[in-house]
Design an enzyme around this catalytic site. Structure first.
Site, PDB file in Angstrom:
ATOM      1  N   LYS A 146       0.834  -1.215   0.000  1.00 14.20           N
ATOM      2  CA  LYS A 146       0.000   0.000   0.000  1.00 14.20           C
ATOM      3  C   LYS A 146       0.862   1.256   0.000  1.00 14.20           C
ATOM      4  CE  LYS A 146      -3.043   2.618   3.181  1.00 14.20           C
ATOM      5  NZ  LYS A 146      -3.865   2.586   4.415  1.00 14.20           N
ATOM      6  N   ASP A 176      -2.781  10.227   3.650  1.00 11.16           N
ATOM      7  CA  ASP A 176      -4.122   9.756   3.985  1.00 11.16           C
ATOM      8  C   ASP A 176      -4.806  10.774   4.888  1.00 11.16           C
ATOM      9  OD1 ASP A 176      -6.425   8.402   4.473  1.00 11.16           O
ATOM     10  OD2 ASP A 176      -5.520   6.799   5.684  1.00 11.16           O
ATOM     11  N   LYS A 219      -9.986  12.704   8.598  1.00 12.68           N
ATOM     12  CA  LYS A 219      -9.403  12.350   9.895  1.00 12.68           C
ATOM     13  C   LYS A 219      -9.330  13.602  10.780  1.00 12.68           C
ATOM     14  CE  LYS A 219      -6.252   8.641   8.423  1.00 12.68           C
ATOM     15  NZ  LYS A 219      -6.860   7.547   9.205  1.00 12.68           N
ATOM     16  N   ASP A 228       1.764   6.625   5.276  1.00  6.54           N
ATOM     17  CA  ASP A 228       0.820   5.618   4.805  1.00  6.54           C
ATOM     18  C   ASP A 228       1.297   4.973   3.495  1.00  6.54           C
ATOM     19  OD1 ASP A 228      -1.441   4.314   5.645  1.00  6.54           O
ATOM     20  OD2 ASP A 228      -2.832   5.594   4.540  1.00  6.54           O
ATOM     21  N   ASP A 283     -12.178   6.592   4.622  1.00 10.63           N
ATOM     22  CA  ASP A 283     -10.884   6.452   5.297  1.00 10.63           C
ATOM     23  C   ASP A 283     -10.408   4.995   5.294  1.00 10.63           C
ATOM     24  OD1 ASP A 283      -8.636   7.274   6.604  1.00 10.63           O
ATOM     25  OD2 ASP A 283      -9.591   7.493   8.573  1.00 10.63           O
ATOM     26  N   GLU A 318      -9.404   3.280   2.889  1.00 13.36           N
ATOM     27  CA  GLU A 318      -9.006   3.353   1.477  1.00 13.36           C
ATOM     28  C   GLU A 318      -7.920   2.350   1.116  1.00 13.36           C
ATOM     29  OE1 GLU A 318      -7.644   5.124   3.784  1.00 13.36           O
ATOM     30  OE2 GLU A 318      -5.538   4.823   3.295  1.00 13.36           O
ATOM     31  N   ARG A 320      -7.534  -0.822   1.791  1.00 16.08           N
ATOM     32  CA  ARG A 320      -8.043  -2.103   1.290  1.00 16.08           C
ATOM     33  C   ARG A 320      -8.591  -1.959  -0.135  1.00 16.08           C
ATOM     34  NH1 ARG A 320     -11.885  -2.416   6.430  1.00 16.08           N
ATOM     35  NH2 ARG A 320     -10.137  -1.195   7.172  1.00 16.08           N
TER      36      ARG A 320
HETATM   37  N1  BES Z   1      -3.857   4.472   7.138  1.00 19.91           N
HETATM   38  C1  BES Z   1      -4.927   4.209   8.028  1.00 19.91           C
HETATM   39  C2  BES Z   1      -4.545   3.272   9.152  1.00 19.91           C
HETATM   40  C3  BES Z   1      -3.645   3.841  10.207  1.00 19.91           C
HETATM   41  C4  BES Z   1      -4.180   4.460  11.309  1.00 19.91           C
HETATM   42  C5  BES Z   1      -2.281   3.672  10.126  1.00 19.91           C
HETATM   43  C6  BES Z   1      -3.347   4.942  12.295  1.00 19.91           C
HETATM   44  C7  BES Z   1      -1.459   4.136  11.109  1.00 19.91           C
HETATM   45  C8  BES Z   1      -1.991   4.768  12.192  1.00 19.91           C
HETATM   46  C9  BES Z   1      -6.087   3.573   7.284  1.00 19.91           C
HETATM   47  O1  BES Z   1      -6.262   3.985   5.989  1.00 19.91           O
HETATM   48  C10 BES Z   1      -7.325   3.919   8.040  1.00 19.91           C
HETATM   49  O2  BES Z   1      -7.647   5.068   8.078  1.00 19.91           O
HETATM   50  N2  BES Z   1      -7.994   2.905   8.597  1.00 19.91           N
HETATM   51  C11 BES Z   1      -9.175   3.111   9.349  1.00 19.91           C
HETATM   52  C12 BES Z   1     -10.182   2.080   8.911  1.00 19.91           C
HETATM   53  C13 BES Z   1     -11.573   2.317   9.449  1.00 19.91           C
HETATM   54  C14 BES Z   1     -12.173   3.582   8.856  1.00 19.91           C
HETATM   55  C15 BES Z   1     -12.428   1.112   9.102  1.00 19.91           C
HETATM   56  C16 BES Z   1      -8.824   2.951  10.824  1.00 19.91           C
HETATM   57  O3  BES Z   1      -8.036   2.077  11.161  1.00 19.91           O
HETATM   58  O4  BES Z   1      -9.329   3.745  11.607  1.00 19.91           O
HETATM   59 ZN    ZN Z   2      -4.561   4.691   5.036  1.00 18.82          ZN
HETATM   60 MN    MN Z   3      -7.416   5.770   5.891  1.00 18.38          MN
END
Ligand code: BES
Ligand code: ZN
Ligand code: MN
Length: 508
Positions: free
Chosen positions: A273, A278, A285, A296, A355, A357, A359
């Site tokens: 990825k 992000d 966020k 990210d 968010d 994204e 996956r």
């Molecule tokens: N890039 C983030 C995951 C992340 C969060 C990495 C904190 C490092 C630190 C990912 O794209 C994300 O935002 N995931 C969400 C998914 C949720 C909306 C289902 C998450 O983990 O909150």
């Molecule tokens: Zn992300």
């Molecule tokens: Mn995200």
């Protein structure tokens, strides 16, 4: 951008008969394990007495990552803890040497030395001297790194650590030191790119970077799918994530073909990825901590690094990295919650949360990878905040469909000192991902097994029959501030793990 190099260390094994090559003022590094100093026998009588006196006054058990500069020695000595107790643990051994590398860099020392006698007391369960020497060189090199490219006035403080005498006279051990140093230098070079902020490194810059990498070692080649090509390929999920940014998405394919591949060896595929930033998209966020989301892209950087490592270490297995690159911003063209996108494999996905994204972009990249019928697929991603809740910053999460592949990754983890921990993939976990109007939705029940839900989503894009594993590196990909064994910023977690897996050369 300045062409300045960040601090890098050159660890090298001095030739036999050239043991005096270490600079006169070089810091002698002595590992300490379970309260015992290895290699102390090589000290002069006066230094040995001074060291014992210092140790009596100061408690230094050898906790991995602890370092100390004992006073009263005739030349500078650095003690480096590699484990206070228990059986041998590669992660602690690596961490200890990395802390030594960092202590040297912080002290602005330009030369260090390690003597072969450091291997004279191997702990229970220790691997071969070659394996120890390899990890030592990797730790020293990676520990000395810091991201200095964008700070004016900070020079390239190269540290040379000479490894001399004793076991270092053996060709196999010397070779291990050289390979470890090469691995550390490659990882550090990739960290210099991974640490670039989003204003300096977007999808197009990542593609250029991958093209340059391809020219850096024999056997590498690079192909980039730009936005137009992605449209032609119907990569609807990757395009949907990128449409909120003026900087268009792309997909990088970096391939390594060994000069002497085993006959009929099918390549393995790595998918990483690379969200260059992000912001969360329309599901924005919170501002607090958002500046970390330039990291990210670290899954993508890790798989590129693994392929480059494979090429530079001349590993025998062919490998292909797929890196979907996009920026997740809430621009006027951004996708909305509720949108239904069609992924490249034809499945429709309800975007409940923009968010989630990672996956989405991985789903299309997994489909590209699977099309070439690789021997196995491993993907790497900073995918979920939930993995940080589960494992903190000590281990990456791993899950997958194939026990043999997971066992091979566990073996690689034990060898390279990068910890991973497995999550279950019972099919019940896929139930919340069923779409209301489309085939799938891009998130499960909030607050319930978020890391596994993300993994189960990815699983839908890997055809049965291809062994697949997924690494969630959200907790291990970067340090928010410096730790004793590493600088703030990208760690490139996953890169050495994948290289160790490729190096083991098993079928899975
Ligand atoms: N890039 C983030 C995951 C992340 C969060 C990495 C904190 C490092 C630190 C990912 O794209 C994300 O935002 N995931 C969400 C998914 C949720 C909306 C289902 C998450 O983990 O909150
Ligand atoms: Zn992300
Ligand atoms: Mn995200």
């Amino acid at each position: 951008m300045s062409e300045k190099k960040s601090a890098m260390s050159a660890v090298r094994a001095a030739c036999p008969g050239n043991a005096g090559a270490a600079a006169a003022g070089a810091v002698r590094i002595l590992p300490v394990r379970a309260g015992a100093v290895w290699g102390a026998e090589a000290l002069s009588e006066a230094d040995a007495a001074a060291l014992s006196a210092w140790l009596r006054k100061h408690e230094f058990k050898g906790e991995a990552g602890d370092t100390a500069w004992p006073q009263g020695m005739s030349s500078p000595v650095l003690l480096a803890g590699v484990g206070a107790s228990g059986a041998f643990d590669a992660a602690r051994w690596l961490r200890g040497w990395a802390a030594a590398g960092k202590a040297l860099a912080d002290a602005k020392a330009d030369a260090g030395r390690v003597e072969g006698s450091v291997f004279d007391r191997l702990p229970d369960g220790a691997p071969s001297r070659e394996a120890l020497a390899r990890l030592m060189a990797e730790g020293l090199g990676m520990g000395a790194y810091r991201f200095a490219k964008l700070r004016s006035g900070e020079g390239a403080a190269a540290i040379a650590v000479a490894c001399t005498g004793g076991d270092f006279e053996e060709p196999a051990v010397r070779r291990a030191v050289e390979r470890g140093a090469l691995a550390a230098d490659t990882v550090n070079e990739m960290r210099d790119a991974a640490n670039l902020p989003a204003n300096r490194f977007g999808p197009a810059e990542l593609a250029d970077f991958a093209r340059k990498l391809a020219a850096s070692a024999p056997g590498l080649s690079c192909k980039v799918y730009d936005e137009k090509a992605l449209r032609r390929e119907k990569a609807g999920a990757l395009l949907a994530v990128g449409q909120g940014s003026d900087r268009t998405p792309c997909l990088v394919r970096l391939e390594y073909k060994p000069a002497k591949a085993a006959k009929g060896a099918r390549p393995v595929a790595l998918v990483g990825k690379a969200i260059l930033f992000d912001a969360g998209g329309i599901c924005l966020k919170p501002a607090k901590g958002m500046e970390w989301m330039q990291y990210d892209k670290c899954g993508g950087m890790a798989v590129l690094a693994a392929v480059v490592l494979a090429a530079r270490l001349k590993l025998p297995r062919p490998v292909v990295a797929w890196v979907p690159a996009a920026e997740n911003l809430p621009g006027g063209g951004a996708q909305r919650p509720g949108d239904i996108v069609t992924a490249r494999n034809g499945k429709t996905v309800e975007v409940l949360n923009t968010d989630a994204e990672g996956r989405l972009i991985l789903s299309d990249a997994l489909d590209f990878a699977a099309e070439e019928k690789p021997a196995a697929i491993v993907d790497v991603a900073t995918l979920t905040g939930a993995v940080v809740v589960a494992l903190g910053h000590e281990a990456s999460g791993v899950m997958g469909s194939d026990d043999a592949l997971l066992a091979a990754l566990d073996a690689a983890s034990a060898a390279c000192g990068e910890r991973i921990w497995r999550f279950p993939m019972w099919e019940e976990y896929a139930k919340p991902l069923k779409g209301t109007f489309g085939d799938l939705r891009n998130m499960g029940a909030p607050g319930a097994a978020g890391t596994i839900a993300a993994g189960m989503f990815l699983k839908q894009f890997v055809p049965d029959g291809i062994p697949w594993a997924h690494l969630d590196i959200a907790g291990t990909a970067w340090n928010e501030s410096a730790v004793a064994w590493g600088a703030a910023g990208a760690t490139l977690a996953g890169a050495r793990l994948l290289a160790a897996w490729l190096e083991a050369g098993e079928e899975n």
